[in-house]
Structure formats: C-alpha cells, structure tokens
Scaffold this active site. Sequence first.
Site, short mmCIF file in Angstrom:
data_model
loop_
_atom_site.label_atom_id
_atom_site.label_comp_id
_atom_site.label_asym_id
_atom_site.label_seq_id
_atom_site.Cartn_x
_atom_site.Cartn_y
_atom_site.Cartn_z
N CYS A 1 5.12 -11.44 35.94
CA CYS A 1 5.89 -11.70 35.17
C CYS A 1 6.89 -12.74 35.95
O CYS A 1 6.47 -13.05 37.05
CB CYS A 1 6.55 -10.95 34.12
N CYS B 1 20.04 -10.52 31.71
CA CYS B 1 20.51 -11.96 31.61
C CYS B 1 19.34 -12.93 32.49
O CYS B 1 18.97 -13.85 32.31
CB CYS B 1 21.73 -12.37 31.86
N ASP C 1 32.14 -6.43 44.35
CA ASP C 1 31.02 -7.13 44.07
C ASP C 1 30.25 -7.45 45.63
O ASP C 1 31.06 -7.48 46.64
CB ASP C 1 31.11 -8.58 43.85
#
Length: 382
Positions: free
Chosen positions: A340, A188, A61
């Site tokens: 958006c 998500c 990560d």
Amino acid sequence: MELSNEEIRRYSRHLILPEVGLAGQKKIKAAKVLCIGAGGLGSPIAMYLAAAGVGTLGLVDFDTVDYSNLQRQLLHGDADVGRHKGESARETIAQLNPNTQVILHSVRLSSENALDIIKDYDVVVDGTDNFPTRYLTNDACVLLKKPNVYGSIFRFEGQASVFAPTLGGPCYRCLYPEPPPPGMVPSCAEGGVLGVLPGIIGCIQATEILKLILGKGNLLVNRLLLFNALDMKFRELKLRRDPQCPVCGDHPTIKGLIDYEQYCGIPPASAEPGSNPDEVTVLDMKKALDDPSLGIKVIDVREPDEYEIARVKGATLLPLSQLEARFTELDPNQQYYLHCKAGVRSMKALNFLRQQGYKHLKSVKGGIGAWSDEIDRSVPKY
Ligand SMILES: [Zn+2]
C-alpha cells in the site's frame, strides 16, 4: 512582570480589551505553554501564541521538515525542508515576536522524559498526530494536574476540547478509554487532510489557551467541539468525567506512565526491520517483480486515485475498499506480496485475506513510500 514601551505598542489591541488589559497581558507574558508537536496544529498554535505575547513557549518535536508538510505547516517554509522542525519553528517565531522565549525539546516525547519536560509548564497543548503520544500526553498531564488543550484533525474533520480534571472536566481517557486497534484509524499520512483544517482547529486550541491564561470566558471543559469543513458545521458533545477512568477516576489504576507504543499495539521503533514474520521489505518485492520464476504476484491495495499518482510497475491494483467484494479473484494457492502506501493497509488486507483462508501472503513494509526511498526515486512520494 512589567511591559516595555515596545510591548505596550505591540499588544495595544489586547490592552484595550477589558477582558485582557494590562493585567491580562502580563499574565500572558508570564505564561509558559508547552506545545507537543511543531506540525500542522503546532504551527497556528505556536505562531498565534507567540504573536499574542506568551512569554515562554516550549516545543516538542524531533522530526525534520518534509515537502509534504508545507501544504499546512506554516511554521516551515520551502527553504526549511530537511531541517529540524524545532530549529525552523524557532526562527519563524523569532521573526514574529522576539519577546517570546522558545525552548526546544528536540526529542520524541516518551515515558522516560514526559514528566520532566511537562512539569515546568502551566498549560500543555496536544498537537500530536499519533495515539501513543496522545495517551502519553494525557496521562502525564493528569498526573501533573496540568490542563491539556486537545485537538485532532483528519481529512475534512477536526475536534477540540480542554481536558482538565482539576477544573471538573474529563480527560482524554474518559472519552476514549482504549486506543483503537493499530491500523483501524488511518493517519493523515494515509488518509489525507485539508491544508487549512489544522489552521482552524489549532486556532481554536490557541484561543482556549489564552482564555485559560486569562481566566476568562467559558472553556471547552466538559465539551467536545466537532468541526466538519465540507458541511461547514460545528457541533458540540457534552462530556462528563468518568469516575471509573483508569487515570483521572476516583480509584485510578494508572499511577505512573506506561509503555504507550505497546499499549497502542505498535511495535517499538527499535524493533529490527522485517522482524514481523508477515512482512517483507521493498527489496524482497523488487526481487519478486524482477524474477517471475519465483512465482510471486504483487498486489497494490491502495485506492485508484493513489494509483494515478504513483505506481510500481508490475503490481496489480486491487483496492482494500473493494477487497471484500473481489477477493475471490485471488488464487488461494498463489503467493502474494501486498503493498500500500506505508504498510498499514496492506497488513489489514493480509489479515482480511487470511481470515478467508488465504495462506501465502506477505505485507510489504513501508509500502510504495519505502519503494520510492530505497528502490526507485523516480516514483513520486505523496
Ligand atoms: Zn479520565
């Protein structure tokens, strides 16, 4: 591989299970598991595997902890916001079980580094949230003959499987040979996710990893487990390896790693901001809103619930979900900037309107998130 007296006490509930026992616990200790992602799925996976006594846990990560992670990423706490996820994860795991050796790979998994990182591990677990990394992980695992324990989550639904052609099952590409067009499947971050959902799917992945290590039970090989939290139902699909699969098939055409960003239709991260001619920046949007003489109108294509949370003053709400029914409210001769949350749906709206004959359109790169970062910090990020 021996267990200390402390380890024997720690793992006593395992040791008395006939399916685990001392021999099994030693296998768990000897195992090297690589977890791609230290986020929602990575949290329960890494925490339960460490607690269970997995000897070596690799974490890939490169990201830092954000407030919006804390609703589900239990590896990280309030004080970790802004820190590297890997560092924060290593601390949490050390508190759970100092016997687990954590190896941090603080990089973005790429075609250049994936084979080198993965080759030293026995099992790989996919805890990623994006298609380029998912296809990359799959292909690298097939090429290196490593089992790939897959999980994914979205809103209230999740799925899990074990992709292992070496065990007679399919790979991810047998299931989904091609990625969806960019913007078709919201992330998500765009669509939301119930906080406990990664806990459920991640625990299923962790269970499969322990079974793989122990060589016990029936794995999710050849099976796709589907979970719906709203209905509280599990379903199962039978899977088969596709002999035509481009990577694990009988005559594979993919024999090395490719450019996955390009494959998934995503412009490389290195591209200059604003290099897409259909995009403008939030600064351009501010200019348009500040100076009405420019004659540019700003349309917010997010949903009303999102508009309630945060909005940009001067923007008109016209949700993407209503655009097909309401686009004639827009003037074909008017210039519009569409925004958006992050810039994905506005691009979708732009493409739809263009098909209807609208020509004077731009999509605002980064959406209201970028607006909050760069223009007006009083607009909450969500
Ligand atoms: Zn395949």
